[in-house]
Write an enzyme that holds these catalytic residues in place. Structure first.
Site, PDB file in Angstrom:
ATOM      1  N   ASN A  96       0.829  -1.205   0.000  1.00 26.68           N
ATOM      2  CA  ASN A  96       0.000   0.000   0.000  1.00 26.68           C
ATOM      3  C   ASN A  96       0.871   1.265   0.000  1.00 26.68           C
ATOM      4  OD1 ASN A  96      -1.610   2.240   1.286  1.00 26.68           O
ATOM      5  ND2 ASN A  96      -3.196   0.675   1.244  1.00 26.68           N
ATOM      6  N   GLU A 119      -2.393  -4.844  -3.463  1.00 29.03           N
ATOM      7  CA  GLU A 119      -2.624  -5.707  -4.625  1.00 29.03           C
ATOM      8  C   GLU A 119      -2.392  -4.944  -5.924  1.00 29.03           C
ATOM      9  OE1 GLU A 119      -4.588  -5.056  -2.046  1.00 29.03           O
ATOM     10  OE2 GLU A 119      -5.944  -6.708  -1.573  1.00 29.03           O
ATOM     11  N   SER A 151      -7.899  -9.339   3.018  1.00 31.35           N
ATOM     12  CA  SER A 151      -9.037  -9.561   2.117  1.00 31.35           C
ATOM     13  C   SER A 151      -9.192  -8.378   1.146  1.00 31.35           C
ATOM     14  CB  SER A 151     -10.297  -9.720   2.980  1.00 31.35           C
ATOM     15  OG  SER A 151     -11.406 -10.083   2.207  1.00 31.35           O
ATOM     16  N   CYS A 179     -10.319  -5.391  -1.185  1.00 32.37           N
ATOM     17  CA  CYS A 179     -11.425  -4.423  -1.251  1.00 32.37           C
ATOM     18  C   CYS A 179     -12.103  -4.488  -2.619  1.00 32.37           C
ATOM     19  CB  CYS A 179     -10.865  -3.024  -0.998  1.00 32.37           C
ATOM     20  SG  CYS A 179     -10.175  -2.244  -2.479  1.00 32.37           S
ATOM     21  N   ASP A 185      -8.475   4.818   3.817  1.00 33.29           N
ATOM     22  CA  ASP A 185      -8.033   3.831   2.826  1.00 33.29           C
ATOM     23  C   ASP A 185      -9.172   2.968   2.317  1.00 33.29           C
ATOM     24  OD1 ASP A 185      -5.527   2.965   1.514  1.00 33.29           O
ATOM     25  OD2 ASP A 185      -6.031   1.012   2.363  1.00 33.29           O
TER      26      ASP A 185
END
Lengths: 146, 146
Positions: free
Chosen positions: B39, B52, B77, B79, B142
């Site tokens: 991130n 990701e 997990s 988004c 975020d």
């Protein structure tokens, strides 16, 4: 012509002039453009900066309170990634130039409560149909197609 | 520990050491890492480079034929935006460190045919639960939350 869609088209045309994929977008907050962008696959070798993502990125870090008062304008129906970004940030409305050359995740957006308007603008259709005819492999790459 | 999840955790830890949000990811093609990321909200002021997305971006331009043989590893997990990117590029499998601190679009991914494995790894849970406790406003930003 809606002035915000006109601004999105100018972004798409700027991308085309750079040798890129002609898709543009602007993020509008309470009647003011806070982010402009266009697809950067060719220019920056980017796989995440679709037009909508580039507009969001150029708008900078914003709070949920700002996003929920925004409208995203995009020259083309938003793909799964860009639709996911719209949902992540809670943008309540999307205005789409056209969905004739590519149908994105409009039904998924509507199902999650986003207002989706489609203009079927002939300039947007011409930009994409000409590009797809000239550069089919590049277009396939941009949408993860074979 | 799965060596690819370990690599994703190392990315998350690198992000934390930079003062960022501790979420990391790696994109694996046929057993080889082709993209690593974490991130970049704090570090680059980015609203699109979740872990990701950063891994996808760092893997560079790839064809659909490559993506369909990839597995994406992520410490948290995914988004809606990152899940949309997974769907756009047709990545068939996602391995998730944990979904206790944040539940992403796992059901949507599964409904579209993506294999989703969740490890509930205690290191991943500790990284995020500590971060959320220390920086709740940053975390809310975020994920587009109030």
């Amino acid at each position: 012509m809606d002035r915000f869609m006109q601004a999105a088209i100018e972004e798409a045309q700027a991308g085309l002039a750079e040798g890129g994929i002609p898709i543009g977008s602007v993020l509008v907050h309470r009647g003011t453009i806070i982010g402009r962008g266009h697809n950067r696959r060719v220019q920056h070798g980017s796989v995440v900066l679709h037009g909508e993502m580039d507009a969001l990125e150029n708008a900078g870090r914003q709070s949920a309170a700002v996003y929920r008062e925004c409208v995203l304008y995009t020259t083309l129906s938003p793909c799964p990634m860009c639709s996911g970004a719209i949902l992540l940030y809670g943008i309540p409305k999307v205005v789409i130039g056209e969905n004739r050359t590519f149908m994105g995740e409009e039904e998924h957006l509507r199902a999650r409560g986003v207002t989706v308007d489609v203009l079927q603008d002939p300039v947007c259709i011409d930009l994409m149909s000409g590009f797809i005819k000239r550069s089919p492999a590049l277009w396939s790459e941009d949408i993860g197609s074979e």
